[in-house]
Design a protein around this motif. Structure first.
Motif, PDB file in Angstrom:
ATOM      1  N   PRO A 166      38.907  39.388  38.844  1.00 23.10           N
ATOM      2  CA  PRO A 166      40.485  38.833  38.970  1.00 23.10           C
ATOM      3  C   PRO A 166      41.169  39.627  39.602  1.00 23.10           C
ATOM      4  CG  PRO A 166      39.554  38.648  36.749  1.00 23.10           C
ATOM      5  CD  PRO A 166      38.473  39.760  37.396  1.00 23.10           C
ATOM      6  N   THR A 167      42.207  39.036  40.564  1.00 22.74           N
ATOM      7  CA  THR A 167      43.529  39.974  41.387  1.00 22.74           C
ATOM      8  C   THR A 167      44.503  39.577  40.335  1.00 22.74           C
ATOM      9  OG1 THR A 167      42.308  39.226  43.150  1.00 22.74           O
ATOM     10  CG2 THR A 167      44.581  39.792  43.133  1.00 22.74           C
ATOM     11  N   LEU A 168      45.261  40.795  40.135  1.00 21.35           N
ATOM     12  CA  LEU A 168      46.336  40.687  39.318  1.00 21.35           C
ATOM     13  C   LEU A 168      47.517  41.010  40.150  1.00 21.35           C
ATOM     14  CD1 LEU A 168      44.917  43.549  36.612  1.00 21.35           C
ATOM     15  CD2 LEU A 168      44.706  40.842  36.444  1.00 21.35           C
ATOM     16  N   SER A 169      48.632  40.426  39.959  1.00 24.64           N
ATOM     17  CA  SER A 169      49.804  40.359  40.536  1.00 24.64           C
ATOM     18  C   SER A 169      51.031  40.397  39.576  1.00 24.64           C
ATOM     19  CB  SER A 169      50.024  39.453  41.788  1.00 24.64           C
ATOM     20  OG  SER A 169      48.734  39.540  42.634  1.00 24.64           O
ATOM     21  N   VAL A 170      52.470  40.783  40.038  1.00 18.23           N
ATOM     22  CA  VAL A 170      53.497  40.577  39.248  1.00 18.23           C
ATOM     23  C   VAL A 170      54.198  39.811  40.065  1.00 18.23           C
ATOM     24  CG1 VAL A 170      55.411  41.648  38.156  1.00 18.23           C
ATOM     25  CG2 VAL A 170      53.066  42.662  37.677  1.00 18.23           C
ATOM     26  N   ARG A 171      55.081  38.753  39.662  1.00 16.00           N
ATOM     27  CA  ARG A 171      55.980  37.995  40.461  1.00 16.00           C
ATOM     28  C   ARG A 171      57.262  37.696  39.390  1.00 16.00           C
ATOM     29  NH1 ARG A 171      52.562  33.200  43.181  1.00 16.00           N
ATOM     30  NH2 ARG A 171      51.122  34.619  44.539  1.00 16.00           N
ATOM     31  N   ASP A 172      58.596  38.170  39.765  1.00 13.18           N
ATOM     32  CA  ASP A 172      59.641  38.197  39.067  1.00 13.18           C
ATOM     33  C   ASP A 172      59.452  38.568  37.502  1.00 13.18           C
ATOM     34  OD1 ASP A 172      60.995  37.236  41.193  1.00 13.18           O
ATOM     35  OD2 ASP A 172      59.926  35.202  40.683  1.00 13.18           O
ATOM     36  N   ASP A 173      58.727  39.753  37.340  1.00 14.18           N
ATOM     37  CA  ASP A 173      58.445  40.282  35.996  1.00 14.18           C
ATOM     38  C   ASP A 173      57.496  39.646  35.209  1.00 14.18           C
ATOM     39  OD1 ASP A 173      60.240  42.351  36.191  1.00 14.18           O
ATOM     40  OD2 ASP A 173      62.021  41.103  35.576  1.00 14.18           O
ATOM     41  N   GLU A 174      56.717  38.646  35.890  1.00 14.50           N
ATOM     42  CA  GLU A 174      55.646  37.772  35.462  1.00 14.50           C
ATOM     43  C   GLU A 174      54.436  38.106  35.839  1.00 14.50           C
ATOM     44  OE1 GLU A 174      54.485  32.947  34.485  1.00 14.50           O
ATOM     45  OE2 GLU A 174      55.966  33.612  36.109  1.00 14.50           O
ATOM     46  N   LEU A 175      53.299  38.161  34.860  1.00 11.44           N
ATOM     47  CA  LEU A 175      51.939  38.506  35.333  1.00 11.44           C
ATOM     48  C   LEU A 175      51.085  37.270  35.743  1.00 11.44           C
ATOM     49  CD1 LEU A 175      49.442  40.464  35.205  1.00 11.44           C
ATOM     50  CD2 LEU A 175      48.726  39.506  33.174  1.00 11.44           C
ATOM     51  N   VAL A 176      50.701  37.414  37.169  1.00  9.73           N
ATOM     52  CA  VAL A 176      49.994  36.327  37.866  1.00  9.73           C
ATOM     53  C   VAL A 176      48.762  36.951  37.879  1.00  9.73           C
ATOM     54  CG1 VAL A 176      49.876  35.127  39.954  1.00  9.73           C
ATOM     55  CG2 VAL A 176      52.199  35.667  38.994  1.00  9.73           C
ATOM     56  N   VAL A 177      47.723  36.054  37.675  1.00  8.99           N
ATOM     57  CA  VAL A 177      46.377  36.071  37.650  1.00  8.99           C
ATOM     58  C   VAL A 177      45.545  35.095  38.452  1.00  8.99           C
ATOM     59  CG1 VAL A 177      44.121  36.531  36.409  1.00  8.99           C
ATOM     60  CG2 VAL A 177      46.393  37.223  35.457  1.00  8.99           C
ATOM     61  N   THR A 178      44.695  35.612  39.559  1.00  5.14           N
ATOM     62  CA  THR A 178      43.771  34.884  40.061  1.00  5.14           C
ATOM     63  C   THR A 178      42.517  35.229  39.648  1.00  5.14           C
ATOM     64  OG1 THR A 178      45.017  34.888  42.172  1.00  5.14           O
ATOM     65  CG2 THR A 178      42.819  34.064  42.605  1.00  5.14           C
ATOM     66  N   SER A 179      41.589  34.131  39.031  1.00  6.77           N
ATOM     67  CA  SER A 179      40.272  34.497  38.304  1.00  6.77           C
ATOM     68  C   SER A 179      39.417  33.853  38.637  1.00  6.77           C
ATOM     69  CB  SER A 179      40.674  34.715  36.791  1.00  6.77           C
ATOM     70  OG  SER A 179      39.570  34.920  36.150  1.00  6.77           O
ATOM     71  N   PRO A 180      38.054  34.319  38.899  1.00  4.31           N
ATOM     72  CA  PRO A 180      36.809  33.592  38.739  1.00  4.31           C
ATOM     73  C   PRO A 180      36.545  32.740  37.540  1.00  4.31           C
ATOM     74  CG  PRO A 180      36.264  35.814  38.806  1.00  4.31           C
ATOM     75  CD  PRO A 180      37.748  35.720  39.068  1.00  4.31           C
TER      76      PRO A 180
END
Length: 421
Positions: free
Chosen positions: A282-296
């Protein structure tokens, strides 16, 4: 405890690799291979009467690929049953008498090998998320032999994580506890050689609160936490009881699968994990204080970056998950307060076994911070509301200090082992 055995067409798949792993359920010692295989309609929404019935449905799916949504009757109300029937599922009660189906008015063709999960409903009514055994099976490397405790409600994401581990990995045995065994699970675990256990922070806090000495007698080598925000206090408390165990916290959800695994004993994950792209991870990111996940391991139809609805805070090189975005932030007179941060401060008090922090309407300020706590039995007479307010005042800005702290007599817990912290 029996389950009616029925004839079934020849298996669509070979038996799973963990078919000879030991299962203990309802006090009975079994294996996956010895479980009866019910004949299920296809597609089926199975409401399991007990843990053993849920396990038979899981094995049936693993071998025959029946489209399956698995739950307990208590998690599926009349409105949800109607939705499932409208979606073409045959809603079936599975108990010792066999399968008792309610047939949809408009049947449909089944989607082979599809597994459906109901979300926990933390953002409203539960919704369906599609998976397969492959996307739910995220532990693939060889594992040391373990006997796992499974305390979760059947059909939840966390339940499937433990169950797929036992189904797919030889040497991963399973001790399942029913809801009426939860208060006494350490004695059940010790009796059956449990050395690995997975639970929510509320599950672990409640066990420490009720009988820390009984917990210490369980020979745990692996402790896993997930399903709720994990703060430093609970990690430290478990480390004190089990200094030699590996303590892991996992961030996972029905939508994105298991996405974060941390073993270093610290709350949160390293900030340098953000935006790091690694094949099949998974790739983990933060946008506007929210966790965003791109996951297989995402659910069906959820490819790409997925906004999780979980609020994060970056502090001292760690990314901390503090709570749900729609409930974690409290606006006090224009100043933003994280309920999770305040909860972590309260949980750090040596007399506090559990805490919940919310906002309440207040004149002038609009909202004020309030809290509920459960005190450790030995410290119930040591800390009071004034002492806890002073503790918070020494560690938080003035607008974040709780104005009311109510003491509860027990840690509240739902069927999902969570407590809406």
């Amino acid at each position: 405890m029996t389950v009616a055995r029925s004839r079934h067409p020849a298996p669509a798949h070979p038996e799973p690799a963990g078919v000879d792993n030991r299962l203990v359920v309802g006090g009975a010692a079994l294996t996956w291979r010895s479980l009866p295989t019910p004949t299920l309609p296809d597609p089926a929404a199975v409401l399991a009467h007990s843990a053993v019935h849920a396990l038979t449905a899981a094995r049936q799916h693993a071998v025959h690929g029946t489209e399956l949504l698995l739950s307990t009757a208590s998690r599926v109300d009349a409105a949800m049953r109607a939705e499932l029937l409208e979606a073409g599922f045959t809603v079936s009660l599975l108990d010792d008498d066999g399968v008792r189906p309610s047939v949809p008015a408009r049947p449909r063709a089944a989607e082979p090998h599809r597994l459906w999960l109901l979300t926990s409903g933390s953002t409203g009514r539960p919704k369906r998320v599609g998976h397969t055994l492959d996307t739910l099976t995220t532990v693939r490397a060889d594992q040391p032999d373990r006997t796992w405790l499974c305390p979760y409600a059947p059909g939840t994401y966390a339940w499937w994580q433990v169950v797929t581990l036992s189904l797919t990995q030889p040497g991963q045995h399973l001790v399942v506890v029913e809801p009426d065994e939860l208060d006494d699970w350490p004695s059940v675990a010790a009796a059956h050689g449990v050395d690995a256990a997975s639970g929510t922070p509320t599950f672990w806090r409640r066990t420490l609160y009720r009988d820390a000495e009984a917990l210490a007698r369980v020979p745990l080598r692996q402790i896993t936490l997930g399903g709720e925000p994990v703060d430093q206090a609970i990690l430290d408390q478990l480390r004190e009881v089990f200094p030699a165990a590996r303590i892991s916290w996992i961030y996972a959800s029905s939508e994105v699968g298991a996405s974060i695994v941390v073993h270093d004993g610290r709350a949160g994950f390293p900030v340098d994990w953000l935006d790091r792209e690694t094949p099949n991870r998974p790739t983990l990111s933060v946008r506007d204080d929210e966790l965003v996940v791109t996951s297989p391991y995402h659910g069906a139809g959820l490819a790409g970056p997925i906004r999780t609805g979980d609020r994060v805070q970056v502090l001292d090189g760690r990314v901390l998950i503090t709570g749900r975005l729609d409930s974690d932030e409290i606006n006090v007179g224009g100043s933003k307060v994280s309920a999770g941060v305040v909860r972590g401060v309260l949980a750090g008090h040596p007399a506090v076994a559990w805490a919940r922090v919310t906002g309440r309407r207040a004149p002038v300020l609009g909202r004020m911070v309030v809290a509920e706590v459960v005190l450790a039995p030995a410290d119930a007479g040591v800390a009071d509301e004034a002492a806890l307010v002073r503790w918070c005042a020494d560690r938080l800005p003035e607008h974040a200090v709780p104005r009311r702290i109510r003491v509860l007599t027990d840690i509240p817990v739902k069927e999902t082992l969570k407590s809406d912290v």
